[in-house]
Every structure is written in structure tokens, then in C-alpha cells.
Design an enzyme around this catalytic site. Structure first.
Site, short mmCIF file in Angstrom:
data_model
loop_
_atom_site.label_atom_id
_atom_site.label_comp_id
_atom_site.label_asym_id
_atom_site.label_seq_id
_atom_site.Cartn_x
_atom_site.Cartn_y
_atom_site.Cartn_z
N SER A 162 0.79 -1.24 0.00
CA SER A 162 0.00 0.00 0.00
C SER A 162 0.82 1.28 0.00
CB SER A 162 -0.95 0.02 1.21
OG SER A 162 -2.06 -0.80 0.97
N LYS A 165 0.08 3.59 -2.74
CA LYS A 165 -1.01 4.56 -2.67
C LYS A 165 -0.48 6.00 -2.62
CE LYS A 165 -4.65 1.72 -0.49
NZ LYS A 165 -4.09 0.38 -0.30
N SER A 220 -5.94 2.64 4.80
CA SER A 220 -5.43 2.01 3.58
C SER A 220 -6.56 1.33 2.82
CB SER A 220 -4.33 0.99 3.93
OG SER A 220 -3.40 0.87 2.89
#
Length: 476
Positions: A162, A165, A220
Site C-alpha cells: 500500500s 497509494k 489504507s
């Protein structure tokens, strides 16, 4: 759930990982929880590393480590016994992949060769050893000047989880105002991977862009990422835009397949590139707000009276929000954590002490202890703050392609927005004092310093509250 409560999600996430039919590698474990080998009923939701061996022979090790036989049998059936987090290993797997002999040299020649790179001056503190820093790849750098203080395999292309991101936010965040509203359609939430981390978005309910970004950064939430991607023209279009933006940032180690970082064949980034994404994002005030928010209220379901309830969400970045075995890191100001089966644990953080702002990225520690990625990141930050003026930089974080070719030359003035003709000079490819490209726009009132061999832009950031390491709290 009533207003003001904190939603727990670790158990539900892990149940999805273990029991989903046909579940494949790549399931998310972004919400850190505790695994206790001596308690049969405790769910193992900590970061999962790639299996080091087949389940054969693992059952005996698991039983010796305190797992009841019933638990051992269940774990063996899922193939999780091969994971070092369950087997109790604290050292690197001898079968672990080795970094390539030659990697990208963007930011300096030394950064393209495997191993640890540090160049101490007399009196410099000793860098923590390999028993303390077990990550496959890491880098610690000055967030303003871009000087790389030390690194290990920084250009090794690895699964990012993640932390990708951050690139998603760099790409999509400028496109939508915070107060824009969106009613979620069922199609918006389609295509999420099994076991994805979620903030709890519901179809047919309306959320602001502000809500969605809180879901991305604090929990997340892949549901928030997919909703924003739908607003942005769809997943495929968003992935293509992310890849193009990575190219503009000179992040050539990165190949984007999914916008949320979920494991996918060919999806890779590097500690170097993740640091570039963080540094670019921190120029955006909204990005800084979201990545530094420790807790917030998130909109829930409608009640019988038609009013929306809210529930509390907490940032899963444990250097920001803390944990039962970890205090928030002093001066922490973000940025993003992640964990998947293939990536192990990944983390990029930024912190400030005095006028010094440091970035650190850690990818896939071999030591599978609770919160290990944060512990190793904290050790690197501690070392970096103590060593910043006592080491020669071993490289640098380059600027965007429009300003920096990534090899040491400043782009011609006609290709740089607001550039001064007199600033056309070579940047030191080893990240020397004159070769600093700094994060532009991280504050108010930039001062451009034109040196003999480089360009540096100094801004004041983060905000004072972030310097104290308290984090922000956000309401709706």
C-alpha cells in the site's frame, strides 16, 4: 455503530484471508494487529512474508513454537506455515532472493550497486548493523536537499504493497476538490482483491472526497481507492496515469498494475521511488494533512431518522498513531505503510527535528517481529538525525523529469516552469552539497538559491503541530 467509536477490523480482515474460497497470494494485512503464538484463538494478522518453505516440516516447528495441534493443522491447510511470522524465525531465509548485480543509477552510481552504502566522516555515529536492519531494501535521505545519507539496495524492484497509494494520491488528489460529493455505485467497488483492507464504504451512500482520502491514508482502504479511481475514469485509466506520473517523477523502478498496491504479477517499485513519491506528495497541503492525521470520524450508515452515524478510524501508521508496544515517533509527520503477502511490510515515513527533515523507506524486513518495519524505520531516523552532518551523501533524490534528467543535469530553463536561465548547471550525481533538489512547495515563501553547480529550494514544513509528533485529528 455509534458516533465516536473506533471500529476494529483486524479479525474480520484475517478471516477473509484464511477462509475466502480460492484465496491467492496478495491478500492485504495492512491493519496491524497482534499475533500471539501461545494463544490458540488469536488471529495471526501481522504482515505475512512470502512462504520460505513448503508446509511439510513446518508443523513440527509450529508446535514447538506454542501452536496447538488443531491450529497447526488449520494453518498447514492454508499454506501459511511457510511464513516466517508463524514459524518464529527472526533471520533472513537462506533462499531469499538476492538483489540484482546492477540496478538503476538514477540519483548516483553507488545507488545502483547492491549492498549497504554509507560514507561516514570522523565522529559519525555507527549505522545499525544487519541484525538490526534486516529489510531487503531501505533508504534514509534529507527531505529538503534530497541528499541520500545511507541506503541498502535502494533501486531493488520489489512489491510495494500500500505504499504505492502515495503515487495514487500524487496522481489523483489534485483532480477533485475536497468538498466534492460522490454517491457510490456497486460498480465502483468491483474488482477489489480478496482480503483487501477496507475503510467501510457502502454502495448507494454519499461521501465527500475528503472522506475518501481519509479512508485511503488512515485505513489504507482499497474501497476508497476504487471509488476515487471510478471518479477518475476507471481503474485502467488511473493505472495508466499513475505510470505516466511515475515516469515524470523519474521513478523508473516502478511498474503499476493496480492503483491500490494489491499484489499483482509485475507490480514493483523501490525504496528510492517510494521516497520520490512521498517527497512529491508532501508538496501538496492536502496530502500532508491526510498522511499526518492520526484519527478521524468516518461516515457510517443512515439511521431510522435518516441521519448518518459516524465511527472512528485510526491511522495504521504506528509511528504516527502508536501501538501497545510502540510510542509515536517524535516529530513524525506521515507518510504511508503497507503489507501484503508478496511485499511483506513496507513503510515510508517523514519526520522532523529542529530544522532537519528526513525521509525513510523500509521494504520487507527479514525479521518478522510485531511492528518490525516501524522499528527499523525508527532506527534509521534516529541514526539519520545524529549523522546528517557527519556523513558524505552517497546519492540524491532527483527532481521531476521537467527539472532534472535523473543523471545529474538540470533540464534547460525553457523546459522548467519558472526557471532562471542562470540556474542551468550540472547537479552533482553523488548528491554533494551543490547537488540538492528540494521538495518544492512544502510551505510558504520559497527562496530559490542559485549555486555554482545546482538548484535548491528551501521551504518551511511540516506544520508545528506535526513537528511535535502529535498528529492531526480530523472530524467531518
Amino acid at each position: 455503530m455509534g458516533s465516536g467509536s473506533i471500529r476494529r477490523s483486524g479479525g474480520a480482515l484475517f478471516r477473509g484471508v484464511l477462509s475466502a474460497a480460492g484465496a491467492k497470494g496478495g491478500t492485504f494485512t495492512d491493519v496491524p494487529t497482534t499475533f500471539c503464538a501461545s494463544t490458540a484463538s488469536t488471529a495471526a494478522t501481522g504482515p505475512l512474508a512470502p512462504a520460505a518453505s513448503a508446509a511439510t516440516g513446518s508443523a513440527g516447528r509450529a508446535a514447538r513454537n506454542g501452536f496447538p495441534l488443531r491450529t497447526v493443522a488449520a494453518l498447514a491447510a492454508t499454506g501459511l506455515l511457510g511464513s516466517p511470522v508463524l514459524a518464529g524465525t527472526a533471520h533472513a531465509d537462506p533462499k531469499a532472493p538476492a538483489p540484482p548485480a546492477k540496478m538503476s543509477q538514477i540519483g548516483g552510481d553507488r545507488l545502483g550497486t547492491p549492498g549497504v552504502h554509507v560514507q561516514p566522516k570522523p565522529g559519525a555515529p555507527k549505522l545499525p548493523g544487519p541484525d538490526a536492519l534486516t529489510a531487503r531494501s531501505w533508504i534514509v535521505s534529507d527531505a529538503e536537499s534530497g541528499k541520500v545519507l545511507a541506503a541498502k539496495n535502494p533501486h531493488w524492484q520489489l512489491a510495494p504493497a500500500s505504499t504505492l497509494k502515495m503515487l495514487f494520491a500524487d496522481t489523483v488528489m489534485p483532480k477533485f476538490p475536497k468538498n466534492q460529493k460522490h454517491t457510490v455505485k456497486p460498480a465502483d467497488l468491483a474488482g477489489m482483491g480478496v482480503g483487501s483492507s477496507l475503510v467501510g464504504i457502502k454502495e448507494n451512500l454519499t461521501y465527500t472526497v475528503h472522506d475518501l482520502w481519509l479512508g485511503v491514508f488512515l485505513r489504507s482502504g482499497n474501497d476508497a481507492v476504487h471509488t476515487l479511481s471510478a471518479m477518475n475514469g476507471g481503474t485502467a485509466a488511473t493505472v495508466a496515469q499513475m505510470q505516466q506520473h511515475a515516469k515524470e517523477l523519474n521513478a523508473n523502478d516502478t511498474h503499476v498494475v493496480t492503483p491500490d498496491g494489491y499484489d499483482a504479477p509485475g507490480q514493483v517499485s523501490s525504496a528510492y521511488d517510494l521516497s520520490l513519491f512521498a517527497r512529491a506528495g508532501l508538496q501538496n497541503a492536502d496530502f500532508r494533512e491526510y498522511c499526518s492525521t492520526a484519527s478521524a470520524q468516518f461516515p457510517g450508515d443512515k439511521g431510522k431518522d435518516g441521519k448518518r452515524a459516524t465511527f472512528g478510524i485510526q491511522n495504521t501508521n504506528r509511528l504516527l498513531s502508536g501501538d501497545y508496544d510502540m510510542k509515536p515517533y517524535p516529530g513524525i509527520a506521515g507518510v504511508k505503510n503497507g503489507s501484503t503477502t508478496n511485499a511483506g511490510s513496507t513503510f515510508t515515513g517523514v519526520a522532523q527535528r529542529g530544522d532537519r527533515k528526513l525521509l525513510v523507506t523500509v521494504m520487507n524486513p527479514a525479521k518478522k517481529m510485531h511492528n518490525e518495519a516501524y522499528r527499523e524505520a525508527a532506527q534509521l531516523l534516529d541514526w539519520g538525525f545524529a549523522a546528517a552532518d557527519k556523513v558524505e551523501p552517497v546519492g540524491r533524490l532527483v527532481g521531476p523529469r521537467s527539472e532534472d534528467d535523473g543523471r545529474g543535469a538540470v533540464a534547460p530553463a525553457k523546459h522548467r516552469k519558472g526557471a532562471n536561465d542562470s540556474s542551468q548547471a550540472a547537479l552533482d550525481s553523488t548528491g554533494g552539497p551543490g547537488g540538492a533538489w528540494t521538495a518544492v512547495g512544502i510551505g510558504v515563501g520559497a527562496v530559490v538559491l542559485l549555486g555554482l553547480v545546482g538548484l535548491a529550494v528551501h521551504r518551511k514544513w511540516p506544520l508545528p503541530a506535526l513537528v511535535r509528533g502529535r498528529g492531526r485529528r480530523s472530524g467531518r
